[in-house]
Design a protein around this motif. Structure first.
Motif, PDB file in Angstrom:
ATOM      1  N   HIS A  49     128.694 -42.642 127.725  1.00  8.49           N
ATOM      2  CA  HIS A  49     128.774 -41.583 128.732  1.00  8.49           C
ATOM      3  C   HIS A  49     129.509 -42.035 129.984  1.00  8.49           C
ATOM      4  N   ARG A  50     129.765 -43.330 130.107  1.00  2.00           N
ATOM      5  CA  ARG A  50     130.449 -43.849 131.286  1.00  2.00           C
ATOM      6  C   ARG A  50     131.927 -43.491 131.245  1.00  2.00           C
ATOM      7  N   GLY A  51     132.525 -43.415 132.436  1.00  2.00           N
ATOM      8  CA  GLY A  51     133.932 -43.102 132.542  1.00  2.00           C
ATOM      9  C   GLY A  51     134.799 -44.326 132.316  1.00  2.00           C
ATOM     10  N   VAL A  52     135.981 -44.106 131.768  1.00  2.00           N
ATOM     11  CA  VAL A  52     136.948 -45.175 131.525  1.00  2.00           C
ATOM     12  C   VAL A  52     138.279 -44.800 132.175  1.00  2.00           C
ATOM     13  N   VAL A  53     138.824 -45.714 132.954  1.00  2.00           N
ATOM     14  CA  VAL A  53     140.116 -45.535 133.617  1.00  2.00           C
ATOM     15  C   VAL A  53     140.985 -46.736 133.261  1.00  2.00           C
ATOM     16  N   THR A  54     142.252 -46.486 132.975  1.00  2.27           N
ATOM     17  CA  THR A  54     143.192 -47.581 132.736  1.00  2.27           C
ATOM     18  C   THR A  54     144.317 -47.520 133.760  1.00  2.27           C
ATOM     19  N   VAL A  55     144.798 -48.694 134.133  1.00  2.00           N
ATOM     20  CA  VAL A  55     145.948 -48.818 135.021  1.00  2.00           C
ATOM     21  C   VAL A  55     146.926 -49.774 134.342  1.00  2.00           C
ATOM     22  N   SER A  56     148.133 -49.302 134.091  1.00  2.00           N
ATOM     23  CA  SER A  56     149.152 -50.128 133.455  1.00  2.00           C
ATOM     24  C   SER A  56     150.396 -50.175 134.330  1.00  2.00           C
ATOM     25  N   ILE A 107     138.934 -50.311 133.136  1.00  2.00           N
ATOM     26  CA  ILE A 107     137.880 -50.131 134.139  1.00  2.00           C
ATOM     27  C   ILE A 107     136.843 -49.153 133.591  1.00  2.00           C
ATOM     28  N   HIS A 108     135.578 -49.484 133.719  1.00  2.00           N
ATOM     29  CA  HIS A 108     134.566 -48.454 133.464  1.00  2.00           C
ATOM     30  C   HIS A 108     133.761 -48.215 134.734  1.00  2.00           C
ATOM     31  N   VAL A 109     133.334 -46.960 134.889  1.00  2.00           N
ATOM     32  CA  VAL A 109     132.711 -46.493 136.124  1.00  2.00           C
ATOM     33  C   VAL A 109     131.549 -45.569 135.793  1.00  2.00           C
ATOM     34  N   GLU A 110     130.833 -45.157 136.818  1.00  2.00           N
ATOM     35  CA  GLU A 110     129.685 -44.277 136.629  1.00  2.00           C
ATOM     36  C   GLU A 110     130.093 -42.939 136.000  1.00  2.00           C
ATOM     37  N   PRO A 111     129.203 -42.357 135.191  1.00  2.00           N
ATOM     38  CA  PRO A 111     129.515 -41.065 134.572  1.00  2.00           C
ATOM     39  C   PRO A 111     129.891 -40.016 135.613  1.00  2.00           C
ATOM     40  N   GLY A 112     130.924 -39.260 135.307  1.00  2.00           N
ATOM     41  CA  GLY A 112     131.323 -38.145 136.169  1.00  2.00           C
ATOM     42  C   GLY A 112     132.124 -38.514 137.385  1.00  2.00           C
ATOM     43  N   THR A 113     132.526 -39.780 137.548  1.00  2.00           N
ATOM     44  CA  THR A 113     133.246 -40.183 138.763  1.00  2.00           C
ATOM     45  C   THR A 113     134.733 -40.421 138.537  1.00  2.00           C
ATOM     46  N   THR A 114     135.208 -40.288 137.302  1.00  2.00           N
ATOM     47  CA  THR A 114     136.608 -40.620 137.040  1.00  2.00           C
ATOM     48  C   THR A 114     137.573 -39.650 137.715  1.00  2.00           C
ATOM     49  N   GLY A 115     137.199 -38.380 137.820  1.00  2.00           N
ATOM     50  CA  GLY A 115     138.095 -37.404 138.457  1.00  2.00           C
ATOM     51  C   GLY A 115     138.387 -37.766 139.896  1.00  2.00           C
ATOM     52  N   THR A 118     140.406 -41.256 139.976  1.00  2.00           N
ATOM     53  CA  THR A 118     141.822 -41.180 139.611  1.00  2.00           C
ATOM     54  C   THR A 118     142.616 -40.376 140.631  1.00  2.00           C
ATOM     55  N   ALA A 119     141.991 -39.365 141.233  1.00  2.00           N
ATOM     56  CA  ALA A 119     142.691 -38.607 142.274  1.00  2.00           C
ATOM     57  C   ALA A 119     143.014 -39.509 143.456  1.00  2.00           C
ATOM     58  N   TYR A 120     142.063 -40.352 143.849  1.00  2.00           N
ATOM     59  CA  TYR A 120     142.316 -41.283 144.951  1.00  2.00           C
ATOM     60  C   TYR A 120     143.399 -42.287 144.575  1.00  2.00           C
ATOM     61  N   LEU A 121     143.326 -42.834 143.378  1.00  2.00           N
ATOM     62  CA  LEU A 121     144.331 -43.808 142.957  1.00  2.00           C
ATOM     63  C   LEU A 121     145.722 -43.177 142.914  1.00  2.00           C
ATOM     64  N   GLU A 122     145.821 -41.979 142.411  1.00  2.00           N
ATOM     65  CA  GLU A 122     147.116 -41.297 142.369  1.00  2.00           C
ATOM     66  C   GLU A 122     147.655 -41.074 143.777  1.00  2.00           C
ATOM     67  N   LYS A 123     146.781 -40.732 144.697  1.00  2.00           N
ATOM     68  CA  LYS A 123     147.200 -40.500 146.080  1.00  2.00           C
ATOM     69  C   LYS A 123     147.748 -41.764 146.720  1.00  2.00           C
TER      70      LYS A 123
END
Length: 324
Positions: A49-56, A107-115, A118-123
């Motif tokens: 259920h945890r969020g997954v984010v990748t940065v390449s 990267i894995h993060v708390e459930p429901g926090t990826t949106g 990723t919005a902050y990282l994109e900014k």
């Protein structure tokens, strides 16, 4: 539609968790057996259920280094670390658990926090040569305890930790991939060992004004000699000139009653009685297979370290996690 792990329907005895951990099993029918198995290096925990984010991209580590509390510009491949993203005032906004495989940072993060993340990282991307992706739909996290001999070769990435391994598994065939990992243990068992290990969790040990010093995250998620990042001035000022206003404590709870204090229940000095002024609040309370009922709590820094406490309505003795 809310998430539901395929293991909930595949494994017998699965009882779903609720709240932020909804979608995976709280337990599979025997909480203490599951804890003992994990403590002995057996089994696995479904954290899908945890969020997954990748940065390449070629600049991923140098770019992340500018944003995170941790020193990652020269992070060696396969070395696990953790980091925070702070507000301009130094309050914790995100906790990131990451590893780099030489081409991609996982990267894995708390459930429901990826949106929000990723919005902050994109900014903050600007002209950096990086690609940010919310990979939650493609990869799921599974935890193997320290000592496990399970084959992790099917994982896209692995975070090696003192207390186990976090695997990033493809969601396609995820349930079948766990067949060789042994008996499943639920979130309640995993959380009990987390509390025993004094490991803070975003949204549990934190609130809107938590700074890293209060939770002991300076030791694991903050590099005090690295350059500027958002919130760094607060980190440096509190570290160099003062003490944090609150501190994390470990509580041994009176086990004579059946109920555990809930997250957010007030902590008071036992000498002041149940109607005394609150000195903090319970963050996580669990039942441990050896220690009995235990908890983490956040209390005012000047609370006497040897003072008996009341957590909710339960008597508690404290152990220091963060020094007064």
């Amino acid at each position: 539609m809310s998430y539901r792990s395929p293991l909930l329907d595949r494994l017998p005895g699965a009882v779903p968790a609720d709240g932020v951990d909804a979608g995976v099993a709280a337990h599979y029918g025997d909480l203490f057996r599951e804890q003992r198995a994990l403590a002995g290096g057996q089994g696995f925990v479904d954290l899908s259920h945890r969020g997954v984010v990748t940065v390449s991209g070629p600049e991923r580590l140098s770019w992340l280094h500018l944003l995170l509390t941790q020193h990652v510009s020269e992070l060696p491949p396969q070395q696990a670390t953790e980091a925070l993203i702070l507000s301009p005032n130094g309050h914790i906004e995100h906790a990131l658990y990451l590893v780099d495989d030489g081409r991609t940072t996982w990267i894995h993060v708390e459930p429901g926090t990826t949106g929000e993340l990723t919005a902050y990282l994109e900014k903050m991307k600007f002209f950096a040569q990086v690609e940010i992706a919310d990979a939650t739909d493609a990869y799921a996290v599974v935890h193997l305890p320290a000592g496990s001999t399970a084959d992790a070769s099917g994982a896209a990435a692995v975070r090696e930790l003192p207390y186990g391994r976090d695997l990033f598994l493809p969601r396609e065939g995820f349930a079948e991939a766990t067949d060789g990992f042994g008996q499943a243990a639920g979130l309640w068992a995993y959380e009990a060992l987390r509390v025993e290990g004094h490991r803070p969790r975003l949204g549990f040990e934190t609130d809107h004004r938590t700074i890293p010093h209060e939770l002991g995250w300076l030791e694991t998620a903050v590099h005090l000699q690295k350059g500027c990042y958002r919130g760094q001035e607060t980190v440096a000022r509190v570290h160099n000139l003062g003490r944090p206003p609150r501190r994390l404590v470990f509580l041994h709870l009176d086990g004579s009653g059946e109920a555990l204090p809930a997250h957010g229940d007030q902590v008071r000095l036992a000498a002041d009685g149940p109607d005394g002024r609150a000195v903090g609040f319970v963050t996580t309370a669990v039942r441990h297979h050896e220690l009995g009922p235990i908890a983490l709590a956040l209390v005012k820094r000047n609370t006497s370290a040897d003072a008996p406490l009341i957590a909710g309505t339960v008597a508690a003795a404290q152990e220091i996690v963060v020094a007064p």
